[in-house]
Design a protein around this motif. Structure first.
Motif, PDB file in Angstrom:
ATOM      1  N   ILE A 200     -10.404  -7.991  -2.334  1.00  0.00           N
ATOM      2  CA  ILE A 200     -10.638  -9.410  -2.019  1.00  0.00           C
ATOM      3  C   ILE A 200      -9.360 -10.229  -2.198  1.00  0.00           C
ATOM      4  O   ILE A 200      -9.400 -11.458  -2.191  1.00  0.00           O
ATOM      5  CB  ILE A 200     -11.815 -10.007  -2.833  1.00  0.00           C
ATOM      6  CG1 ILE A 200     -11.597  -9.810  -4.342  1.00  0.00           C
ATOM      7  CG2 ILE A 200     -13.132  -9.387  -2.413  1.00  0.00           C
ATOM      8  CD1 ILE A 200     -12.587 -10.598  -5.194  1.00  0.00           C
ATOM      9  N   GLY A 201      -8.218  -9.552  -2.359  1.00  0.00           N
ATOM     10  CA  GLY A 201      -6.917 -10.240  -2.390  1.00  0.00           C
ATOM     11  C   GLY A 201      -6.743 -11.182  -3.561  1.00  0.00           C
ATOM     12  O   GLY A 201      -7.464 -11.102  -4.560  1.00  0.00           O
ATOM     13  N   THR A 202      -5.803 -12.091  -3.428  1.00  0.00           N
ATOM     14  CA  THR A 202      -5.563 -13.076  -4.492  1.00  0.00           C
ATOM     15  C   THR A 202      -6.363 -14.341  -4.169  1.00  0.00           C
ATOM     16  O   THR A 202      -6.748 -14.548  -3.006  1.00  0.00           O
ATOM     17  CB  THR A 202      -4.070 -13.463  -4.529  1.00  0.00           C
ATOM     18  OG1 THR A 202      -3.744 -14.010  -3.255  1.00  0.00           O
ATOM     19  CG2 THR A 202      -3.190 -12.266  -4.814  1.00  0.00           C
ATOM     20  N   ASP A 263      -0.178  -9.582   2.138  1.00  0.00           N
ATOM     21  CA  ASP A 263       0.395  -8.255   2.363  1.00  0.00           C
ATOM     22  C   ASP A 263       0.477  -7.419   1.094  1.00  0.00           C
ATOM     23  O   ASP A 263       0.212  -6.218   1.116  1.00  0.00           O
ATOM     24  CB  ASP A 263       1.790  -8.387   2.985  1.00  0.00           C
ATOM     25  CG  ASP A 263       1.668  -8.753   4.465  1.00  0.00           C
ATOM     26  OD1 ASP A 263       0.551  -8.601   5.012  1.00  0.00           O
ATOM     27  OD2 ASP A 263       2.671  -9.215   5.042  1.00  0.00           O
ATOM     28  N   ASP A 264       0.841  -8.071  -0.025  1.00  0.00           N
ATOM     29  CA  ASP A 264       0.946  -7.316  -1.284  1.00  0.00           C
ATOM     30  C   ASP A 264      -0.405  -6.719  -1.678  1.00  0.00           C
ATOM     31  O   ASP A 264      -0.493  -5.564  -2.098  1.00  0.00           O
ATOM     32  CB  ASP A 264       1.427  -8.230  -2.424  1.00  0.00           C
ATOM     33  CG  ASP A 264       2.923  -8.454  -2.337  1.00  0.00           C
ATOM     34  OD1 ASP A 264       3.575  -7.800  -1.487  1.00  0.00           O
ATOM     35  OD2 ASP A 264       3.442  -9.280  -3.115  1.00  0.00           O
ATOM     36  N   PHE A 269      -4.032  -2.146  -2.073  1.00  0.00           N
ATOM     37  CA  PHE A 269      -5.308  -1.510  -1.726  1.00  0.00           C
ATOM     38  C   PHE A 269      -5.077  -0.155  -1.048  1.00  0.00           C
ATOM     39  O   PHE A 269      -5.739   0.838  -1.378  1.00  0.00           O
ATOM     40  CB  PHE A 269      -6.094  -2.447  -0.796  1.00  0.00           C
ATOM     41  CG  PHE A 269      -7.524  -2.026  -0.578  1.00  0.00           C
ATOM     42  CD1 PHE A 269      -8.298  -1.551  -1.630  1.00  0.00           C
ATOM     43  CD2 PHE A 269      -8.111  -2.130   0.682  1.00  0.00           C
ATOM     44  CE1 PHE A 269      -9.624  -1.180  -1.427  1.00  0.00           C
ATOM     45  CE2 PHE A 269      -9.436  -1.757   0.881  1.00  0.00           C
ATOM     46  CZ  PHE A 269     -10.190  -1.283  -0.165  1.00  0.00           C
ATOM     47  N   MET A 270      -4.115  -0.121  -0.135  1.00  0.00           N
ATOM     48  CA  MET A 270      -3.819   1.140   0.560  1.00  0.00           C
ATOM     49  C   MET A 270      -3.417   2.217  -0.449  1.00  0.00           C
ATOM     50  O   MET A 270      -3.831   3.371  -0.342  1.00  0.00           O
ATOM     51  CB  MET A 270      -2.661   0.964   1.574  1.00  0.00           C
ATOM     52  CG  MET A 270      -2.968   0.062   2.750  1.00  0.00           C
ATOM     53  SD  MET A 270      -4.578   0.363   3.483  1.00  0.00           S
ATOM     54  CE  MET A 270      -4.279   1.945   4.216  1.00  0.00           C
ATOM     55  N   THR A 297      -9.773 -10.107  -8.641  1.00  0.00           N
ATOM     56  CA  THR A 297      -8.682 -10.211  -7.675  1.00  0.00           C
ATOM     57  C   THR A 297      -8.488  -8.804  -7.113  1.00  0.00           C
ATOM     58  O   THR A 297      -8.754  -7.823  -7.807  1.00  0.00           O
ATOM     59  CB  THR A 297      -7.372 -10.618  -8.381  1.00  0.00           C
ATOM     60  OG1 THR A 297      -7.199  -9.777  -9.528  1.00  0.00           O
ATOM     61  CG2 THR A 297      -7.392 -12.065  -8.825  1.00  0.00           C
ATOM     62  N   ARG A 298      -8.039  -8.723  -5.901  1.00  0.00           N
ATOM     63  CA  ARG A 298      -7.717  -7.412  -5.280  1.00  0.00           C
ATOM     64  C   ARG A 298      -8.896  -6.420  -5.315  1.00  0.00           C
ATOM     65  O   ARG A 298      -9.971  -6.750  -4.865  1.00  0.00           O
ATOM     66  CB  ARG A 298      -6.466  -6.817  -5.932  1.00  0.00           C
ATOM     67  CG  ARG A 298      -5.254  -7.728  -5.703  1.00  0.00           C
ATOM     68  CD  ARG A 298      -3.970  -7.052  -6.063  1.00  0.00           C
ATOM     69  NE  ARG A 298      -2.846  -7.799  -5.507  1.00  0.00           N
ATOM     70  CZ  ARG A 298      -1.583  -7.567  -5.755  1.00  0.00           C
ATOM     71  NH1 ARG A 298      -1.242  -6.588  -6.560  1.00  0.00           N
ATOM     72  NH2 ARG A 298      -0.657  -8.287  -5.187  1.00  0.00           N
TER      73      ARG A 298
END
Ligand code: HAM
Length: 473
Positions: A200-202, A263-264, A269-270, A297-298
């Motif tokens: 879910i990113g930042t 992108d980070d 995640f990758m 986060t993430r």
């Protein structure tokens, strides 16, 4: 026997009609006339002796994994200042909005029964200066949590979790190893699960996604139920794990969070997925998985029963994710990345107990001690201690007198040997050893009884007798 006072036999003491000081003070006093026992509170349950073997197995498996992966045990209080949860779990979440047991303690402080343990872990990390320890700090816990939710199958107001947390590390390998441990836990118990995973990113990158999501749902507002309408307004991300079929259908065409995260976070995640592929931990990419707590986060993940396609509510065995901002939110001087998971033990226990062969208690006694008469009882008490010190569990029915009744208990317990001690045996310093399978009886020297029984048990099993192991919560 003390002499019975005339006229009191079998009669009840007359209840006094005078009010007690408690009653006068308006406090609730249990009525002596009330016959029915008090009922359990809704959503609370007793874990009965017959369920304990399953619970021991869950705790022992968790403890074994904690030791194997070097997690240190931490015990946290059940009661915390309410702000510990209000500041971290999120004001708009179901937990903080309606499920917390909040009250004022006698000194007027606002306190809460913990609804989960991650926020307390973060508080303890800060309180005890764990920032100064070599990082990451790896902790695990087990214990009851409280959420005043609507009780139903698999959902309680007091439930138990065990959890693993890694604080002070942002590397994707940490997320992957936690998921691997979670997967191992279910593998060891032989429970088929599938692991759902998403990023879910930042919070910053999530903002533009949320704008997009709200714009997508707004024209469909009339199709949403009352709860989801509220979510659209207050916490649109929660629409992603709505159980409403109409919303689930709409979600098919909705923008997906992975396309909007920074992108980070995408890179992170990758890498998590690559590590999972490397160790062959299977997972399902679930773009709708967001979790019900705001601190994530993430990476986020959940463990579902293998046959669950996500339509069943209240089914997840466990869940977790990264919470890189939580320590800072609670007053940490710098951002401290962290990741963890918790498993709901009631749901795991239910699965184990519903099996055709549920877990059996460990160290069931193989020996029963039967005694006849007072002298035998006296000697028996000491003999029982000798067996206990030798690590051989022995069952008894000291409360029963007749041999027949005691042998019935021995049969029920399915023991291999019964030791019989009567008046004669006490005088002769012998013990009768009865093989419960064949019915054969042997008279042996009382002084040698422990070693003789030990040998007989070894012979029958071909292994050393198991020593009793303490299992504490
Ligand atoms: P959670 O998803 O709220 O996460 O809870 C984890 C698990 O606890 C659920 O998957 C479920 O099995 C169980 N559980 C939750 N509520 C109930 C209930 N009312 N009755 C029975 N079982 C329940 C957390 O609590 C996070 N602290 C997990 C975590 C750890 N995230 C990072 N570290």
């Amino acid at each position: 026997m003390p002499e019975q006072k005339k006229g009191t036999k079998g009669t009840k003491k007359k209840e006094s009609t005078a009010k007690s000081p408690e009653a006068k003070a308006g406090k609730e006093v249990p009525s002596k006339k009330t016959k029915a026992p008090p009922e359990l509170l809704r959503g609370f349950r007793d874990i009965l002796p017959k369920e304990q073997a399953a619970w021991d197995l869950i705790r022992d498996t968790a403890r074994g994994l904690a030791e194997a992966y070097s997690f240190d045990r931490i015990d946290l209080p059940l009661l915390e200042r309410s702000e510990v949860f209000n500041r971290t779990i999120g004001a708009q979440t179901d937990i903080v909005e309606k499920e917390m047991y909040n009250f004022q303690d006698p000194s007027g402080r606002s306190v809460s029964l913990r609804p989960e343990a991650t926020a307390s872990i973060a508080r303890a990390y800060l309180n005890h200066g764990m920032l100064e320890l070599p990082q990451p700090v790896k902790l695990w816990y087990v214990g009851p949590m409280f959420r005043h939710d609507r009780p139903q199958a698999g959902r309680y107001r007091q439930f138990h979790q065990f959890g693993f947390e890694v604080l002070g590390a942002d590397e994707p390998i940490v997320d992957a190893q936690l998921i691997l441990i979670l997967n191992e836990f279910f593998k060891e118990l032989g429970i088929d699960v599938n692991i759902q995973i998403n990023s879910i990113g930042t919070p910053e990158s999530r903002q533009s996604y949320l704008t997009e999501l709200v714009a997508y749902f707004r024209p469909h507002r009339s199709k949403l139920g009352e709860d989801d309408k509220k979510r659209l307004q207050k916490s649109p991300l929660r629409l992603l794990d709505s159980k409403d079929p109409a919303v689930q259908e709409l979600l098919q065409g909705a923008p997906q969070i992975v396309d909007w995260i920074d992108d980070d976070s995408k890179q992170h995640f990758m890498r998590v997925l690559e590590f999972l592929d490397e160790v062959e931990v299977p997972y399902v990419l679930n773009p709708y998985l967001v979790r019900g707590l705001d601190y994530y986060t993430r990476t986020v993940f959940e463990v579902w029963p293998a046959d669950d396609d996500g339509t069943k509510a209240q089914n997840a065995f466990g869940g977790g994710g990264r919470y890189d901002k939580l320590i800072e939110t609670l007053g940490g001087e710098r951002e401290t990345a962290a990741c963890g998971f918790a498993v709901g033990m009631e749901r795991v226990a239910r699965t184990l107990l519903e099996r055709e062969h549920p877990p059996e208690p460990k160290n069931q006694p193989d020996v029963f001690f039967a005694q006849l008469g007072d002298a035998a009882r006296r000697v028996g008490l000491g003999l029982f201690e000798e067996f206990r010190k030798a690590g051989i569990p022995v069952a008894e029915a000291f409360g029963k007198n007749a041999l027949k009744a005691q042998l019935e208990v021995a049969n029920k317990l399915n023991v291999k040997l019964t030791l019989i001690l009567g008046q004669k045996e006490v005088l002769d310093e012998t013990v009768i050893v009865r093989d419960m399978d064949s019915g054969a009886q042997e008279i042996v020297d009382m002084k040698k009884i422990v070693s003789i029984v030990e040998k007989k048990l070894q012979k029958s099993e071909g292994v050393e007798p198991v020593r009793q192991q303490a299992v504490e919560d």
